[in-house]
Scaffold this active site. Sequence first.
Site, PDB file in Angstrom:
ATOM      1  N   GLU A  52      29.214  23.186  85.890  1.00 55.67           N
ATOM      2  CA  GLU A  52      28.928  23.653  84.528  1.00 55.67           C
ATOM      3  C   GLU A  52      28.086  24.920  84.514  1.00 55.67           C
ATOM      4  OE1 GLU A  52      27.278  20.576  81.995  1.00 55.67           O
ATOM      5  OE2 GLU A  52      29.259  19.790  81.556  1.00 55.67           O
ATOM      6  N   GLY A  55      28.593   8.744  84.198  1.00 54.77           N
ATOM      7  CA  GLY A  55      28.875   9.312  85.523  1.00 54.77           C
ATOM      8  C   GLY A  55      27.670  10.074  86.059  1.00 54.77           C
ATOM      9  N   ASP A  56      26.963  10.755  85.184  1.00 55.33           N
ATOM     10  CA  ASP A  56      25.779  11.524  85.625  1.00 55.33           C
ATOM     11  C   ASP A  56      24.679  10.580  86.105  1.00 55.33           C
ATOM     12  OD1 ASP A  56      27.115  13.790  84.814  1.00 55.33           O
ATOM     13  OD2 ASP A  56      26.220  13.778  82.822  1.00 55.33           O
ATOM     14  N   GLY A  75      23.871  17.791  79.262  1.00 53.42           N
ATOM     15  CA  GLY A  75      24.337  18.698  80.321  1.00 53.42           C
ATOM     16  C   GLY A  75      24.414  17.877  81.593  1.00 53.42           C
ATOM     17  N   LYS A  76      25.507  18.042  82.338  1.00 53.27           N
ATOM     18  CA  LYS A  76      25.675  17.222  83.541  1.00 53.27           C
ATOM     19  C   LYS A  76      24.526  17.426  84.509  1.00 53.27           C
ATOM     20  CE  LYS A  76      30.599  17.062  83.020  1.00 53.27           C
ATOM     21  NZ  LYS A  76      30.534  15.866  82.167  1.00 53.27           N
ATOM     22  N   ASN A 109      35.621  11.499  89.762  1.00 49.55           N
ATOM     23  CA  ASN A 109      36.250  10.378  89.059  1.00 49.55           C
ATOM     24  C   ASN A 109      37.755  10.384  89.297  1.00 49.55           C
ATOM     25  OD1 ASN A 109      37.404  12.217  87.256  1.00 49.55           O
ATOM     26  ND2 ASN A 109      35.775  11.994  85.756  1.00 49.55           N
ATOM     27  N   ASN A 169      22.275  21.308  78.585  1.00 46.70           N
ATOM     28  CA  ASN A 169      22.966  21.504  77.305  1.00 46.70           C
ATOM     29  C   ASN A 169      22.222  20.848  76.159  1.00 46.70           C
ATOM     30  OD1 ASN A 169      25.207  22.856  78.292  1.00 46.70           O
ATOM     31  ND2 ASN A 169      26.388  20.988  78.622  1.00 46.70           N
ATOM     32  N   LEU A 194      35.725   4.820  89.442  1.00 47.04           N
ATOM     33  CA  LEU A 194      36.966   4.354  88.808  1.00 47.04           C
ATOM     34  C   LEU A 194      36.702   3.767  87.418  1.00 47.04           C
ATOM     35  CD1 LEU A 194      38.234   2.474  92.009  1.00 47.04           C
ATOM     36  CD2 LEU A 194      39.158   4.625  91.158  1.00 47.04           C
TER      37      LEU A 194
END
Length: 409
Positions: A136, A242-243, A38-39, A179, A10, A212
Site C-alpha cells: 500500500e 488479515g492484518d 491502513g494495512k 490469502n 489510512n 484461507l
Amino acid sequence: MKILNFGSCNIDYVYSMDHIVAVGETQMTYKMEIFPGGKGLNQSIAAARAGVETYHAGCVGADGGMLLDILKESGVNVSCLQKVDAKNGHAIIQVSSQGENAIFLHAGSNNMVTKELIDSVLSQFDAGDILLLQNEINNVDYIIEKAYERKLCIILNPSPLNDEIDKMDFGKLSYLILNEVEATAISGCEAPEESLTYFKKQYPGLRVMLTLGSRGCIYMDEENEIYQPAYRVTAVDTTAAGDTFTGYFAAGLVMGKPYAEVLKIASAASAISVTREGAAPSIPLWDEVMEKMPNLQENTSGGKRAQQKKQIEDYIEQNIGTATPEELARMLGYSVVHTGKLVKEITGTTFSKYLQNKRCSMAAKLLVEKQMPVEEIIRTVGYENESFFRRIFKEKYGKNPLEYRKQRG
Ligand code: RIB
C-alpha cells in the site's frame, strides 16, 4: 530482534449498510464512522499489542494526527514515520450486515515514500531484524532490494494485489503471507492449496503462510506443513482480520514460538478482531488473546479439503517409514484410485512424490535435531536404498545430508 514495518497509514471511512453496492445501484447507509486503518498501521498495532518492539515507517499527511495518536497509544515507535505536506491516504469501506467488506483506496501520503527515507530508515536496522511489508506504499521493490542487502528477515504480505507486485523479487523474501485470492492470482493455480507446491518449486527456501478465511490457514516451509483451522466467531466486521493475523504472526516469530503455536495465537487474535467494528480499534491486546483463546472453538466444518489435507499429512507423518496408498485409502474410506486423485488435487503431486518429499523433510529435521547417524535416519524415514535417498535429498536441498547437517546443525 525487533520489527520494522514499512507501510501505509489510512483514515478509514466506514459505511455500514445492508449489502455491498452492486454496479449501478444506489443505497442508503445505516451509519458512517471514521477509524484509523491502513494495512501497514493495522499490522504494526497488532505486533505492538502482542508485546513486541515495533517501529512503523512510512508517511503520514497533515490530517493524519489520529493515526499517529493510535500508533503511539498502542506502543509503536513512530520515530521512522515522516510527516508530509499532503493529504493522508484514506479508504472507503463498505461493511454489509453480514460483516463482509469491500474497500477502495486513495494512496495520498502513502505514495510519498522516497528512496532517501528508505535508506535512512533501513540504516537503523540490522541482520535478523524483521521487516514487514504490504503493497500500500510506493517503492516496495526498492525496500526489498535494500533490506535484502542488509540481511533483514523480510515478510511480504502482497496486499492489495496489483501490477506493483511483479516488480518485487520474491526470491529475496523470507516469508510470504497471502490469502486465497492472492495465492491463486500469483501462482496461476486453480486451488489455493496447490499454490503451496508452486511457491516451493519457484522459490525454494521461501516460507509461505496461506490464509484461507473461515477455513483457517496453512503454513509451509522446507520441513513443515501445518494446518490450523479458523476459530468460530460471529463476524461483525472482518476489516483488518488479515492484518491482525499478520502482525501477531510476525510477533510470534520474534518471540521464538514454534510455528504451530504462532498459528493458533495469530488465528485467535484475528478471530477476536472480527467480533468488533473498525480496523485498528478492533485489534486485541496479548492478554485478551491469551484469556479468550482456550474458550474459542475451532471451525472444523468449513474446510473439508483442509481437513482431508490434515488427515493425509497426519497419516504420512505418523507412518513415515511404512505409508502406502492402500492404507491411506482404507483410513479415508475411499478407493485407492479416488485417494490417488484426492492426494493429487490437494497436494498438487502424486502420493509417491508427496511421500518422498515428506521423507526428505523428516530426514532434514532429524539431521538437525538428532545426533543419529545418517544411515539410521535414512532407514527411519523408510529407505533401504541409500544412494537413491542421497540423490533425492540433494535434489531437494542442493547438498548431501552431511553437508546439510553441518550447515544447519
Ligand atoms: O486491511 C484492512 C485495511 O485495508 C483497512 O484498514 C484499509 O485502510 C485498507 O488499507
